[in-house]
Design a protein around this motif. Sequence first.
Motif, short mmCIF file in Angstrom:
data_model
loop_
_atom_site.label_atom_id
_atom_site.label_comp_id
_atom_site.label_asym_id
_atom_site.label_seq_id
_atom_site.Cartn_x
_atom_site.Cartn_y
_atom_site.Cartn_z
N ALA A 1 46.12 18.03 -16.57
CA ALA A 1 46.94 17.21 -15.68
C ALA A 1 46.74 17.62 -14.22
N LEU A 2 46.60 18.93 -13.97
CA LEU A 2 46.36 19.40 -12.61
C LEU A 2 45.02 18.89 -12.07
N MET A 3 44.02 18.79 -12.96
CA MET A 3 42.73 18.24 -12.54
C MET A 3 42.87 16.79 -12.11
N ASP A 4 43.74 16.05 -12.78
CA ASP A 4 44.00 14.67 -12.36
C ASP A 4 44.75 14.62 -11.03
N ARG A 5 45.56 15.65 -10.76
CA ARG A 5 46.38 15.66 -9.53
C ARG A 5 45.60 16.20 -8.33
N PHE A 6 44.91 17.33 -8.50
CA PHE A 6 44.28 18.00 -7.36
C PHE A 6 42.75 17.96 -7.40
N GLY A 7 42.17 17.53 -8.50
CA GLY A 7 40.71 17.48 -8.60
C GLY A 7 40.16 18.64 -9.41
N ILE A 8 39.03 18.38 -10.04
CA ILE A 8 38.41 19.38 -10.92
C ILE A 8 37.97 20.60 -10.13
N ARG A 9 37.35 20.38 -8.98
CA ARG A 9 36.78 21.50 -8.22
C ARG A 9 37.83 22.54 -7.85
N LYS A 10 38.97 22.10 -7.32
CA LYS A 10 39.99 23.04 -6.87
C LYS A 10 40.57 23.84 -8.03
N VAL A 11 40.86 23.15 -9.13
CA VAL A 11 41.46 23.84 -10.28
C VAL A 11 40.50 24.85 -10.88
N VAL A 12 39.24 24.48 -11.05
CA VAL A 12 38.27 25.38 -11.67
C VAL A 12 37.98 26.57 -10.76
N ALA A 13 37.85 26.34 -9.45
CA ALA A 13 37.60 27.45 -8.53
C ALA A 13 38.76 28.45 -8.54
N LEU B 1 38.37 23.98 -22.98
CA LEU B 1 37.61 22.81 -23.38
C LEU B 1 38.17 21.52 -22.78
N ALA B 2 39.42 21.55 -22.32
CA ALA B 2 39.95 20.37 -21.63
C ALA B 2 39.14 20.07 -20.37
N PHE B 3 38.56 21.08 -19.77
CA PHE B 3 37.66 20.91 -18.62
C PHE B 3 36.46 20.05 -19.03
N ALA B 4 35.83 20.43 -20.15
CA ALA B 4 34.69 19.66 -20.65
C ALA B 4 35.10 18.24 -21.02
N ALA B 5 36.28 18.10 -21.64
CA ALA B 5 36.75 16.77 -22.03
C ALA B 5 37.01 15.90 -20.81
N THR B 6 37.58 16.47 -19.75
CA THR B 6 37.86 15.71 -18.53
C THR B 6 36.57 15.24 -17.87
N VAL B 7 35.58 16.12 -17.76
CA VAL B 7 34.30 15.74 -17.17
C VAL B 7 33.64 14.64 -17.99
N THR B 8 33.66 14.79 -19.31
CA THR B 8 33.03 13.78 -20.17
C THR B 8 33.73 12.44 -20.05
N ASN B 9 35.05 12.41 -20.08
CA ASN B 9 35.79 11.15 -20.00
C ASN B 9 35.57 10.44 -18.67
N ARG B 10 35.44 11.20 -17.58
CA ARG B 10 35.30 10.57 -16.26
C ARG B 10 33.88 10.08 -15.99
N TRP B 11 32.88 10.86 -16.39
CA TRP B 11 31.52 10.60 -15.96
C TRP B 11 30.67 9.86 -16.98
N PHE B 12 31.13 9.74 -18.22
CA PHE B 12 30.31 9.13 -19.26
C PHE B 12 31.12 8.10 -20.05
N THR B 13 30.47 6.96 -20.32
CA THR B 13 30.99 6.04 -21.33
C THR B 13 30.04 5.97 -22.52
N ALA B 14 28.77 6.29 -22.31
CA ALA B 14 27.80 6.43 -23.39
C ALA B 14 27.47 7.91 -23.57
N ARG B 15 26.99 8.26 -24.76
CA ARG B 15 26.56 9.63 -25.09
C ARG B 15 27.70 10.64 -24.99
N ARG B 16 28.93 10.19 -25.16
CA ARG B 16 30.05 11.12 -25.00
C ARG B 16 30.03 12.23 -26.04
N GLY B 17 29.71 11.87 -27.29
CA GLY B 17 29.67 12.90 -28.33
C GLY B 17 28.61 13.95 -28.03
#
Length: 465
Positions: free
Chosen positions: A111-123, A162-178
């Motif tokens: 949820a924080l990644m949706d609020r503040f962005g992936i970069r800030k939360v991961v850093a 793994l929620a990090f990986a799930a967030t990146v996959t959901n945002r950047w891919f509609t094909a090849r998600r698996g």
Amino acid sequence: MLSFRPLARVGASLDAEGVTQTTGLPTPPESPSARSAPAAGPGRRRPRLHRAWSVAAVTFVTIIGAAGFASLPGLLIEPLHGEFGWSRGTIGFAASVNLALYGLTAPFAAALMDRFGIRKVVACALTVIAAGAGLTVFMTTAWQLVLCWGVLVGLGSGSMALAFAATVTNRWFTARRGLVTGILTAAGASGQLVFLPLLSWIVEHHDWRPAAVTVSVAALVVVPFVWLLLRDHPADVGLAPYGSDAPVPKPVPAPGAARRAVRALLGAARTGPFWLLAGTFAICGASTNGLVKTHFVPAAHDHGMPVTAAAGLLAVIGVFDVVGTIASGWFTDRFEARRLLAVYYGLRGVSLMFLPMLLAPSVHPPMIFFIVFYGLDWVATVPPTIALCREHYGEDSAIVFGWVLASHQVGAAVVAFLGGVARDAFGSYDVVWYASGALCAVAALMALVIRRRPRADGRLAAEPA
């Protein structure tokens, strides 16, 4: 095969709605993101790879860099027991706090990644991991181990879950998600492959403190890499997600990240699939991170195997984990996810039942067979579990998966603690191996009970092609 398509073609025509036919990107009047993207001149060539693949690559390397913290707890049990006299149960408790916070932090991090962005939360998460690992070198009492390794590293690693990986996959891919999910999940195993042999050698030859410092430095090194190269959303660079011709606008940051995470939990908790997924994933965590990753090295050492040899076997599990997880992602794109889960849990349970008979002072062929077999199954459960979350919970799937992951880590935490207690009480880990094998059989049955989600027309959702 992967489909690497050009981002655009020079001279692409516009359809009636003002969208380029080759890229699916809106024309400048409709999209500020498109206006900000550099225009392609007549003599300028477009890059051949979609930007989503470079974001996935950055995510992969980031998870590898953060994987050192997950490799160390199993190597610390004997050194800390020898230096401070702490019981294995006490050390296991610190590991269990780490694992529990790892899971409980994940849905809030999504949820924080949706609020503040992936970069800030991961850093920020990597910085907290580095601080927790580095401060352990100054500890003198058990509560400091719980604070540094349990609380700080647990909170930081939960935000890198793994929620990090799930967030990146959901945002950047509609094909090849698996497939992408499998690749990103395998990054943790790749990090284990990189760090375990190195850390075990450091612990054996230079004590455990330099190993903790190594983990701290590795986490810090990744921070600028994340900040400079990772991007939060395809709209940030004027692109549609990979596999889609329609652009997806960047969602407006929603305040109340904690409130959204709790609301997603309350909504999912009213459905049967959530509890079945949470239960199976709790058993997954108990039989992997809680048991094998935490207690395999000391269990093998109990049978006379050198620590470096046992750590080397865990690293080999990491090698085959990469293969198994990527293959599982490929299978998830093609077969029904719940059936895959049943197969994975059933095979894992059988392998754990045989492990007590295989432990010996030296490495022998049956043990190698176990390592290969178990490694292929280690986190193969993740891609089908994420796919089922996506199928049932849509836009909230990353947050719901965060809660499912929390159950994974709670299961891991319970077994990390009870495994140490069982070793202190019975003098061996045998009862824990057998109990975990039986639990995996239960998880296989639970996976088959998960119902497929009905579509809007009342029919069941189609199986992957």
